[in-house]
Design a protein around this motif. Sequence first.
Motif, PDB file in Angstrom:
ATOM      1  N   CYS A 143      -3.365  -1.176 -61.234  1.00 54.75           N
ATOM      2  CA  CYS A 143      -3.523  -1.474 -62.659  1.00 54.75           C
ATOM      3  C   CYS A 143      -2.279  -1.077 -63.444  1.00 54.75           C
ATOM      4  CB  CYS A 143      -4.741  -0.738 -63.221  1.00 54.75           C
ATOM      5  SG  CYS A 143      -6.320  -1.326 -62.546  1.00 54.75           S
ATOM      6  N   TYR A 144      -1.257  -0.660 -62.759  1.00 46.35           N
ATOM      7  CA  TYR A 144       0.033  -0.346 -63.360  1.00 46.35           C
ATOM      8  C   TYR A 144      -0.092   0.654 -64.517  1.00 46.35           C
ATOM      9  CZ  TYR A 144       1.589  -4.313 -60.597  1.00 46.35           C
ATOM     10  OH  TYR A 144       1.858  -5.167 -59.555  1.00 46.35           O
ATOM     11  N   GLY A 145      -0.835   1.743 -64.240  1.00 53.20           N
ATOM     12  CA  GLY A 145      -0.919   2.851 -65.185  1.00 53.20           C
ATOM     13  C   GLY A 145      -1.911   2.682 -66.302  1.00 53.20           C
ATOM     14  N   THR A 146      -2.612   1.587 -66.377  1.00 51.47           N
ATOM     15  CA  THR A 146      -3.581   1.385 -67.456  1.00 51.47           C
ATOM     16  C   THR A 146      -4.911   2.035 -67.137  1.00 51.47           C
ATOM     17  OG1 THR A 146      -4.226  -0.739 -66.487  1.00 51.47           O
ATOM     18  CG2 THR A 146      -2.485  -0.764 -68.159  1.00 51.47           C
ATOM     19  N   ARG A 195       5.998 -10.047 -69.769  1.00 50.09           N
ATOM     20  CA  ARG A 195       6.281 -11.288 -69.054  1.00 50.09           C
ATOM     21  C   ARG A 195       6.744 -10.999 -67.627  1.00 50.09           C
ATOM     22  NH1 ARG A 195       7.833 -16.576 -70.239  1.00 50.09           N
ATOM     23  NH2 ARG A 195       9.374 -17.462 -68.773  1.00 50.09           N
ATOM     24  N   ASP A 196       7.556  -9.970 -67.486  1.00 49.65           N
ATOM     25  CA  ASP A 196       8.044  -9.627 -66.144  1.00 49.65           C
ATOM     26  C   ASP A 196       6.897  -9.229 -65.227  1.00 49.65           C
ATOM     27  OD1 ASP A 196      10.598 -10.141 -66.970  1.00 49.65           O
ATOM     28  OD2 ASP A 196      11.070  -8.032 -67.423  1.00 49.65           O
ATOM     29  N   LEU A 197       5.929  -8.504 -65.756  1.00 48.44           N
ATOM     30  CA  LEU A 197       4.785  -8.097 -64.946  1.00 48.44           C
ATOM     31  C   LEU A 197       3.947  -9.311 -64.546  1.00 48.44           C
ATOM     32  CD1 LEU A 197       3.044  -5.884 -63.705  1.00 48.44           C
ATOM     33  CD2 LEU A 197       1.852  -5.660 -65.913  1.00 48.44           C
ATOM     34  N   TYR A 198       3.811 -10.257 -65.458  1.00 48.56           N
ATOM     35  CA  TYR A 198       3.021 -11.451 -65.147  1.00 48.56           C
ATOM     36  C   TYR A 198       3.646 -12.240 -63.992  1.00 48.56           C
ATOM     37  CZ  TYR A 198       0.971 -16.091 -65.570  1.00 48.56           C
ATOM     38  OH  TYR A 198       0.353 -17.285 -65.295  1.00 48.56           O
ATOM     39  N   PHE A 199       4.972 -12.393 -64.012  1.00 49.11           N
ATOM     40  CA  PHE A 199       5.632 -13.215 -62.998  1.00 49.11           C
ATOM     41  C   PHE A 199       5.956 -12.459 -61.711  1.00 49.11           C
ATOM     42  CE2 PHE A 199       6.519 -15.845 -66.724  1.00 49.11           C
ATOM     43  CZ  PHE A 199       6.217 -17.107 -66.224  1.00 49.11           C
ATOM     44  N   GLN A 233      -1.413  -9.966 -58.364  1.00 52.42           N
ATOM     45  CA  GLN A 233      -2.716 -10.378 -58.880  1.00 52.42           C
ATOM     46  C   GLN A 233      -2.638 -11.702 -59.649  1.00 52.42           C
ATOM     47  OE1 GLN A 233      -1.345  -7.403 -59.167  1.00 52.42           O
ATOM     48  NE2 GLN A 233      -2.835  -5.714 -59.274  1.00 52.42           N
ATOM     49  N   CYS A 234      -1.503 -12.003 -60.233  1.00 53.39           N
ATOM     50  CA  CYS A 234      -1.354 -13.228 -61.026  1.00 53.39           C
ATOM     51  C   CYS A 234      -0.802 -14.402 -60.220  1.00 53.39           C
ATOM     52  CB  CYS A 234      -0.444 -12.969 -62.224  1.00 53.39           C
ATOM     53  SG  CYS A 234      -1.131 -11.804 -63.437  1.00 53.39           S
ATOM     54  N   ALA A 235      -0.656 -14.211 -58.901  1.00 51.11           N
ATOM     55  CA  ALA A 235      -0.106 -15.281 -58.070  1.00 51.11           C
ATOM     56  C   ALA A 235      -0.993 -16.520 -58.109  1.00 51.11           C
ATOM     57  CB  ALA A 235       0.074 -14.789 -56.637  1.00 51.11           C
ATOM     58  N   CYS A 245      -5.645 -11.394 -62.200  1.00 49.78           N
ATOM     59  CA  CYS A 245      -4.770 -11.380 -63.376  1.00 49.78           C
ATOM     60  C   CYS A 245      -5.594 -11.120 -64.643  1.00 49.78           C
ATOM     61  CB  CYS A 245      -4.026 -12.711 -63.471  1.00 49.78           C
ATOM     62  SG  CYS A 245      -2.600 -12.720 -64.593  1.00 49.78           S
ATOM     63  N   HIS A 246      -6.831 -11.626 -64.671  1.00 44.10           N
ATOM     64  CA  HIS A 246      -7.700 -11.387 -65.820  1.00 44.10           C
ATOM     65  C   HIS A 246      -8.029  -9.901 -65.945  1.00 44.10           C
ATOM     66  CE1 HIS A 246     -10.842 -11.969 -68.773  1.00 44.10           C
ATOM     67  NE2 HIS A 246     -11.691 -11.304 -67.982  1.00 44.10           N
ATOM     68  N   GLU A 247      -8.360  -9.240 -64.846  1.00 39.09           N
ATOM     69  CA  GLU A 247      -8.668  -7.807 -64.882  1.00 39.09           C
ATOM     70  C   GLU A 247      -7.430  -7.016 -65.317  1.00 39.09           C
ATOM     71  OE1 GLU A 247     -10.118  -6.765 -61.063  1.00 39.09           O
ATOM     72  OE2 GLU A 247     -12.007  -7.888 -61.267  1.00 39.09           O
ATOM     73  N   LEU A 248      -6.255  -7.486 -64.924  1.00 39.31           N
ATOM     74  CA  LEU A 248      -5.035  -6.788 -65.318  1.00 39.31           C
ATOM     75  C   LEU A 248      -4.803  -6.913 -66.823  1.00 39.31           C
ATOM     76  CD1 LEU A 248      -2.820  -5.168 -63.907  1.00 39.31           C
ATOM     77  CD2 LEU A 248      -1.504  -7.274 -63.681  1.00 39.31           C
TER      78      LEU A 248
END
Length: 411
Positions: A176-179, A205-209, A213-215, A189-192
């Motif tokens: 979850c990248y610290g969240t 934007r960098d995290l999305y690409f 999870q967003c693949a 990607c939705h949960e993120l």
Amino acid sequence: KATVSVLNWSPSRRRWGEGRRAACAMSLLSTFKSFDAYPKTLDDFKEKWAVGAGISVISVMLILSIVVGEVGEYGRVVSRHSLNVDTDVSGYLDVHLNMTFDRVPCVMLNQESLDAFNEAMPAVGRNLSKVRLSALGVPLDTHHLPEWVQDEEEEEHKKEMKMMEKTNKAGYCGSCYGTREDKECCNTCHELRVAHNEKGWRMSRDLYFSSEQCAHERMERKYAEASDEGCNIYGDIKVTRTQGVIFFSPARAMSKNGLSLLQELGLEARPASKKSVSHTIHKLGFGKEFPGLVNPLDGRTHNAQESHELFQYHLKIVPTRFESLSGGLVETNQYSATEHITSAQKSNDPGVYLQYDLSPVKIHIYETLSHRSFLHFFVSLCAAVGGVFTVAGLVDSMLFHGHQTLAGKRD
């Protein structure tokens, strides 16, 4: 006195000898003339008529046409064939192809080569290019991308597929990248996004690409943007000289069990009605071309009736050596083809499969002249001309004597 007598006699004696030799020569010439098989008659005893003139004109025209035909036949180049056992046991096959898929976008079209053991062949000499096509078949790319750009796109898609495969494994727990706390998982990607919103953070934007999870979402968006496009793929590839298959499918990679990763991971990039693999094979050859070569699949078009049809082409490749009349040598291949279409109910994944196998027999084609020698040509020409003269003479004689007989009866 004796001397004077001899001198007075010598001229007459000489003239007598010359006359005797002339008489002997005339006798020999007369004897030789008796061997003439074509005796001539005086012009005063020859009778000419209009029908004979017409037959003569027709005969001359026929003789001229025969002479032209014989000369053309003498210079005509023909191909001879011989069969031998193919002794080449290694090397590669050069495959030249140009195909168009009307309903599969380039971003979705995958090409792979497998050997007889379903192992991927190394990309030796692979030089394929893709051109995006509109729904009307009009090219959308104003210029062709460099090969290194296409390679980067291939690597990017493989990376995305690996991420998708990882997130669909059982027991996967995404960061979850610290969240959230370390024990909590963000698998989609939705949960993120939800985790970032709950924390009051904005997902970068960098995290999305870059996040795995967003693949899925990235691939869905990319395929959706090109959902109405087609693709033209052309170029050259090298495959090993063994039994194998070259296939094209609407997926960027294949999984170990033979299904496309898009299907295995549950990713529907396009509506089912648009995942048709309708295609046109503009060109498919195995090696260099030579005069008289026929590729049976060139120009073949198939419109898929169902959304998940599988087209299988079974190719029997025959090694061929072509030797021209000038001595040029071409080592290439010919092939025969049969096709089989599998319906959606029996097919795991839509696609076009080119299954090939090599023949153990090698064909040697060499060019040569139709006549073996000039003597053969001369004899044929004389026979044709003499035959026309003989037949024309017989026809003229029959018509003339028939005319004379009818005229005598009327008189």
